[in-house]
Design a protein around this motif. Structure first.
Motif, PDB file in Angstrom:
ATOM      1  N   MET A   1      11.168  -3.875  -8.755  1.00  0.00           N
ATOM      2  CA  MET A   1      10.789  -2.473  -8.864  1.00  0.00           C
ATOM      3  C   MET A   1       9.275  -2.266  -8.855  1.00  0.00           C
ATOM      4  SD  MET A   1      12.711  -0.134  -8.525  1.00  0.00           S
ATOM      5  CE  MET A   1      11.429   1.070  -8.957  1.00  0.00           C
ATOM      6  N   THR A   2       8.513  -3.300  -9.150  1.00  0.00           N
ATOM      7  CA  THR A   2       7.080  -3.093  -9.154  1.00  0.00           C
ATOM      8  C   THR A   2       6.583  -2.957  -7.731  1.00  0.00           C
ATOM      9  OG1 THR A   2       6.883  -5.461  -9.271  1.00  0.00           O
ATOM     10  CG2 THR A   2       6.516  -4.254 -11.300  1.00  0.00           C
ATOM     11  N   ALA A   3       5.464  -2.285  -7.593  1.00  0.00           N
ATOM     12  CA  ALA A   3       4.933  -2.032  -6.267  1.00  0.00           C
ATOM     13  C   ALA A   3       4.193  -3.260  -5.757  1.00  0.00           C
ATOM     14  CB  ALA A   3       4.010  -0.825  -6.309  1.00  0.00           C
TER      15      ALA A   3
ATOM     16  N   GLN B   1      -9.700  15.593   2.265  1.00  0.00           N
ATOM     17  CA  GLN B   1      -9.543  14.481   1.307  1.00  0.00           C
ATOM     18  C   GLN B   1      -8.076  14.063   1.200  1.00  0.00           C
ATOM     19  OE1 GLN B   1     -11.450  16.136  -2.223  1.00  0.00           O
ATOM     20  NE2 GLN B   1     -12.618  14.232  -2.344  1.00  0.00           N
ATOM     21  N   ARG B   2      -7.217  15.051   1.201  1.00  0.00           N
ATOM     22  CA  ARG B   2      -5.784  14.731   1.123  1.00  0.00           C
ATOM     23  C   ARG B   2      -5.361  13.901   2.330  1.00  0.00           C
ATOM     24  NH1 ARG B   2      -2.261  19.893   0.313  1.00  0.00           N
ATOM     25  NH2 ARG B   2      -0.694  18.287   0.038  1.00  0.00           N
TER      26      ARG B   2
ATOM     27  N   VAL C   1      -6.528  10.380   1.921  1.00  0.00           N
ATOM     28  CA  VAL C   1      -5.728   9.644   0.939  1.00  0.00           C
ATOM     29  C   VAL C   1      -4.391   9.226   1.545  1.00  0.00           C
ATOM     30  CG1 VAL C   1      -4.391   9.974  -1.172  1.00  0.00           C
ATOM     31  CG2 VAL C   1      -6.827  10.493  -1.147  1.00  0.00           C
ATOM     32  N   ARG C   2      -3.757  10.149   2.254  1.00  0.00           N
ATOM     33  CA  ARG C   2      -2.478   9.783   2.894  1.00  0.00           C
ATOM     34  C   ARG C   2      -2.671   8.636   3.873  1.00  0.00           C
ATOM     35  NH1 ARG C   2       0.439  15.554   4.329  1.00  0.00           N
ATOM     36  NH2 ARG C   2       0.340  16.355   2.208  1.00  0.00           N
TER      37      ARG C   2
ATOM     38  N   VAL D   1      -4.986   6.344   3.824  1.00  0.00           N
ATOM     39  CA  VAL D   1      -5.220   5.092   3.083  1.00  0.00           C
ATOM     40  C   VAL D   1      -3.883   4.512   2.616  1.00  0.00           C
ATOM     41  CG1 VAL D   1      -6.102   4.188   0.911  1.00  0.00           C
ATOM     42  CG2 VAL D   1      -7.584   5.570   2.366  1.00  0.00           C
ATOM     43  N   LEU D   2      -3.023   5.367   2.086  1.00  0.00           N
ATOM     44  CA  LEU D   2      -1.735   4.878   1.579  1.00  0.00           C
ATOM     45  C   LEU D   2      -0.895   4.304   2.718  1.00  0.00           C
ATOM     46  CD1 LEU D   2      -0.925   7.773  -0.923  1.00  0.00           C
ATOM     47  CD2 LEU D   2      -1.540   5.417  -1.520  1.00  0.00           C
ATOM     48  N   LEU D   3      -0.852   5.028   3.842  1.00  0.00           N
ATOM     49  CA  LEU D   3      -0.063   4.555   4.985  1.00  0.00           C
ATOM     50  C   LEU D   3      -0.597   3.216   5.498  1.00  0.00           C
ATOM     51  CD1 LEU D   3       0.277   7.984   6.782  1.00  0.00           C
ATOM     52  CD2 LEU D   3       2.217   6.479   6.274  1.00  0.00           C
TER      53      LEU D   3
ATOM     54  N   ASN E   1      -0.047   0.222   3.100  1.00  0.00           N
ATOM     55  CA  ASN E   1       1.313  -0.322   3.201  1.00  0.00           C
ATOM     56  C   ASN E   1       1.469  -1.120   4.491  1.00  0.00           C
ATOM     57  OD1 ASN E   1       4.186  -0.452   2.371  1.00  0.00           O
ATOM     58  ND2 ASN E   1       4.438   0.605   4.321  1.00  0.00           N
TER      59      ASN E   1
ATOM     60  N   ARG F   1     -14.721   3.537 -16.007  1.00  0.00           N
ATOM     61  CA  ARG F   1     -14.071   3.533 -17.319  1.00  0.00           C
ATOM     62  C   ARG F   1     -13.210   2.290 -17.482  1.00  0.00           C
ATOM     63  NH1 ARG F   1     -12.171   9.317 -18.449  1.00  0.00           N
ATOM     64  NH2 ARG F   1     -12.742  10.416 -16.581  1.00  0.00           N
TER      65      ARG F   1
END
Ligand SMILES: Cc1cc2nc3c(=O)[nH]c(=O)nc-3n(C[C@H](O)[C@H](O)[C@H](O)COP(=O)(O)OP(=O)(O)OC[C@H]3O[C@@H](n4cnc5c(N)ncnc54)[C@H](O)[C@@H]3O)c2cc1C
Lengths: 553, 81
Positions: free
Chosen positions: B1-3, B44-45, B48-49, B51-53, B56, B81
């Motif tokens: 289940m972990t990514a 920006q959205r 981000v999409r 980058v995610l695509l 993977n 932080r």
């Protein structure tokens, strides 16, 4: 107040208050929560007596732990309460994830057959504690359970620790060779020793409510991101026995906890979740969460176990379950040290192994919490776009984090384990917890492998003969027994499939200490003996060095 | 289940040699064109999409980590932080 009817357990006068001088106890346990009670039982099973002190005289008040994971159930079975939990609790293994109001993902936490215990049982913490207390009473000579006994001071001294105890009948002091601080997230012992916790604190507040409701909701974990019934936040729904449902609603960082627990605020929120079904509030509280731990769990003769040592946010059900893993890891070691079959160095391995476990739990729980409450800016963008993509693209469902539920950690690489010389399957590598499997007993009756492992060190031989060592019981499965007829049968070959043919040294906590596969070099009695000694901590030189400083915490 | 990345990619190191060759100009233009008409926020959205695509598609935590380190080089920012 919850529908559970609380028994106020009777307080018996401590012997110290009637003039007796009991001397130094082997173990004093501070706290009779799930962790302290489990520790007392585990120690008793090893023949070690303990005194358990709790400031309260009822089981856990209100809604706390409900999800007990498979590995904890296996440990609870060794302790003797798992069957009751199974009989009473709600069994589940499927989690569903929704975005807005559409289901976008489902996961099965135990997709394979051949295990005695399910992925999860949901059962309110107060029942678990009740069963544990009743189990403690079955050891009247070994467990001295003292309610309304509050620990107010802890004085570590060479060779023993003295604690001061307040009771309605007066104060007393008593001493123990070891003190287990099982006094929870706000541990008194921890603050008395001036120890701080390291880690992360989350600002978001969560409304946690138990409601009583008749509904045909499935026995599944259901998690929503931004549902229309609770816009912009997340929600979690769990089923519990007796028509009780647990609802977790994220409220954000600015929620006012006092206002949010008032029925005027709670009821409308819940009404939206349950869509008009009639319900009654059983318990409501507002929490914020932390993922933190002590730097060390061992402070001289004071050992921290459970929430006193580490706290996590609850979305992976890793708090109570993690604490049960602590107990499993610690008690055989403490018994071995007290009974002289191992040196105090063995306890240092509790510190190392369970800090590793706590870090895994903290990492997983913190990641989930961050995914639910992303910081403004890039983190929020990544979170929101992951959810947007997950609606249509399978890959993004793996990135979505609605909770990574409790699993035991591997202890691979820690000094007690003997690394395998030949390649072995990862699931059964040294350090892994043993997998269960159906077996038939020597009498032909069906049973489970784990019931034959644990408690003491065992040598497990799968489809091969085992060397004989004095004091090391052998569990033989399948072919290869010496014809004595004591081998366990492997009717559906689950053991063979999960373990492979070979020899395994199994720790009392059912973790693999050493693994000699049949295709590798044979394990002579001397090799097995060396692994056994190692698993008792006789090779850990780093630990030995630390022990010398123990008396001066 | 972990990514976790389950299938290690063929290459376990980030390629910084030119792989786009004669398509470089086309790809560059497409990246820029994809942002046309989008507000800064939606831009920006989109990034981000993307980058995610692509993360993977790369399918290797090690390669992605290398790319992140390289991409962050020279960007001081405030204390993490
Ligand atoms: C909302 C919520 C949901 C949760 N859900 C889950 C879940 O689904 N699964 C899970 O595994 N975990 C869950 N947890 C975590 C779980 O409740 C804790 O991890 C668990 O209670 C820890 O047990 P413990 O015995 O260490 O501490 P506690 O349960 O806090 O027990 C500590 C005991 O020590 C006693 N004590 C304290 N101070 C003193 C003193 N000075 N002297 C004597 N006695 C003292 C207290 O009376 C108490 O009985 C959840 C927690 C919360 C808040």
């Amino acid at each position: 107040m919850t529908s559970y009817s609380y028994t106020e357990y009777a307080m018996t006068l401590a012997p110290e208050l009637s003039g007796a001088t009991p001397g130094i106890y082997p173990v004093v346990i501070v706290g009779a929560g799930p962790i302290g009670l489990s520790a007392a039982i585990d120690l008793a099973l090893h023949g070690v007596p303990s005194v358990v002190l709790d400031e309260n005289n009822v089981v856990s008040v209100g809604s706390r732990a409900i999800c007990w994971a498979k590995r904890s159930l296996e440990i609870f079975d060794r302790l003797g309460v798992a069957q009751r939990m199974l009989d009473k609790g709600v069994i589940w293994k499927v989690g569903r994830v929704y975005h807005r109001d559409r289901e976008i993902h489902a996961f099965d936490l135990l997709p394979e057959e051949g295990h005695r215990f399910p992925a999860f049982v949901n059962l309110q913490q107060y029942y678990v504690e009740q069963y544990l207390i009743e189990r403690c009473w079955e050891f009247p000579d070994l467990i001295d359970l003292r309610f309304l006994n509050q620990v107010t001071a802890v004085l570590p001294k060479p060779g023993a620790v003295t604690v001061r105890v307040d009771t309605p009948d007066g104060d007393y002091t008593c001493s123990a060779h070891y003190v287990l601080a099982c006094d929870g997230a706000r541990s008194t012992v921890r603050s008395l020793l001036g120890l701080g916790m390291l880690g992360e604190t989350f600002e978001d507040r969560f409304l946690i409510a138990d409601i009583e409701m008749t509904a045909d909701f499935p026995s599944e974990r259901r998690f929503w991101f931004e549902p229309s019934f609770h816009p912009g936040q997340s929600a979690l729904l769990h089923k519990q026995p007796e028509n009780i449902y647990r609802i977790d609603l994220q409220l954000g960082a600015n929620a006012d906890p006092e206002r949010e627990t008032m029925p005027e605020a709670v009821v409308p929120r819940i009404e939206k979740v349950v869509q008009g079904r009639p319900f009654a509030l059983d318990w409501v509280s507002v929490y914020s969460f932390q993922c933190r731990r002590l730097e060390r769990f061992l402070h001289g003769r004071v050992l921290f176990v459970g929430d006193s040592a580490h706290v996590v946010s609850p979305f992976g059900a890793r708090g109570g379950n993690g604490g049960i893993h602590d107990v499993d890891n610690l008690c055989w070691k403490l018994a071995a040290v007290l009974q002289g079959s191992a040196g105090p160095a063995l306890l240092e391995s509790y510190n190392d192994e369970r800090i590793h476990g706590a870090d895994e739990n903290i990492l997983q729980s913190a990641r989930t919490t961050r995914f639910m409450s992303p910081h403004a800016g890039a983190e929020r963008l990544f979170r929101d776009e992951t959810l947007a993509l997950a609606r249509d693209l399978p890959f993004a469902r793996g990135l979505m984090n609605p909770g990574r539920l409790s699993t035991p950690c591997s202890l691979a690489g820690f000094p007690l384990q003997t690394p395998a010389e030949t390649a072995v399957p990862a699931r059964m590598a040294p350090g892994q917890p043993c997998l269960d499997a159906p077996v038939t007993g020597a009498d032909g009756r069906p049973g489970w492998l784990l019931a034959h492992l644990g408690g003491t060190f065992r040598l497990l031989a799968v489809n091969q003969p085992a060397p004989s060592l004095p004091g090391l019981p052998v569990v033989t499965v399948g072919a290869g027994s010496d014809g004595a007829g004591s081998a366990l049968g492997d009717p559906a070959a689950w053991v063979e499939q999960r373990y492979g043919d070979g020899l395994f040294l199994i720790r009392p906590d059912q973790h693999v200490a050493a693994h000699w596969p049949a295709h590798g070099p044979p394990a002579s009695p001397a090799i097995v003996a060396a692994a056994w000694r190692r698993a008792l901590g006789f090779m850990a030189s780093k630990a030995a060095a630390l022990v010398e400083t123990w008396e001066y915490v | 289940m972990t990514a976790q990345c389950t299938e290690p990619a063929a290459e376990q190191a980030l390629v910084t040699d030119d792989r786009l060759g004669s398509e470089a100009d086309t790809v560059y233009a497409a990246l820029v064109a994809a942002h046309e008409g989008l507000s800064a926020h939606d831009g920006q959205r989109l990034n981000v999409r993307l980058v995610l695509l692509l993360a993977n598609h790369i399918g290797s935590a090690a390669v992605i980590h290398e790319a992140l380190v390289l991409a962050r080089t020279g960007l001081e920012g405030e204390q993490r932080r």
